[in-house]
Write a protein that holds these residues in place. Structure first.
Motif, mmCIF file in Angstrom:
data_model
loop_
_atom_site.group_PDB
_atom_site.id
_atom_site.type_symbol
_atom_site.label_atom_id
_atom_site.label_comp_id
_atom_site.label_asym_id
_atom_site.label_seq_id
_atom_site.Cartn_x
_atom_site.Cartn_y
_atom_site.Cartn_z
ATOM 1 N N TYR A 31 0.841 -1.197 0.000
ATOM 2 C CA TYR A 31 0.000 0.000 0.000
ATOM 3 C C TYR A 31 0.878 1.250 0.000
ATOM 4 N N SER A 75 -7.893 -8.791 1.003
ATOM 5 C CA SER A 75 -7.521 -9.782 -0.012
ATOM 6 C C SER A 75 -6.586 -9.209 -1.072
ATOM 7 N N THR A 76 -6.510 -7.881 -1.175
ATOM 8 C CA THR A 76 -5.607 -7.253 -2.146
ATOM 9 C C THR A 76 -4.189 -7.121 -1.611
#
Length: 110
Positions: free
Chosen positions: A13, A72-73
């Motif tokens: 991220y 889930s990403t």
């Protein structure tokens, strides 16, 4: 009902964010709305968690599903979601507790 979600941002991220910084509030709002819920606030935070999101929903599992989708990403980790009550709502909880207290037996007491 009000739900408070907190979690950590992953390295993946942060790499994407630093490469192209952006205001994430609209993206988070759309995500929560896709679950059928409403986002009341979203904050980035310092400390043991990197973000805090406050949502309103009729079914808590909708917010859990939202966290699972993003998790889930690989973008977030260590997510916790907690139910929050207004003072009036918690008064009702206390009234329910008072109504069932007589059914409780303290350990070792007969």
């Amino acid at each position: 009902m009000i739900m408070i979600t907190r979690g950590r941002l992953t390295t993946e991220y942060l790499k994407g964010f630093v490469a192209a910084p952006e205001d994430r509030e609209d993206a988070m709002r759309k995500l929560v709305e896709a679950s059928g819920s409403k986002m009341l606030a979203f904050y980035f935070t310092a400390g043991d968690r990197d973000f805090l999101m406050i949502t309103e929903t009729d079914v808590p599992e909708k917010i859990t599903a939202t966290s699972l989708a993003v998790g889930s990403t690989g973008a977030i980790a260590d997510v916790t979601t907690t139910r929050a009550w207004t003072c009036a709502e918690f008064k009702t909880v206390g009234e329910r507790a008072a109504g069932i207290l007589s059914a409780y037996r303290f350990p070792g007491k007969h």
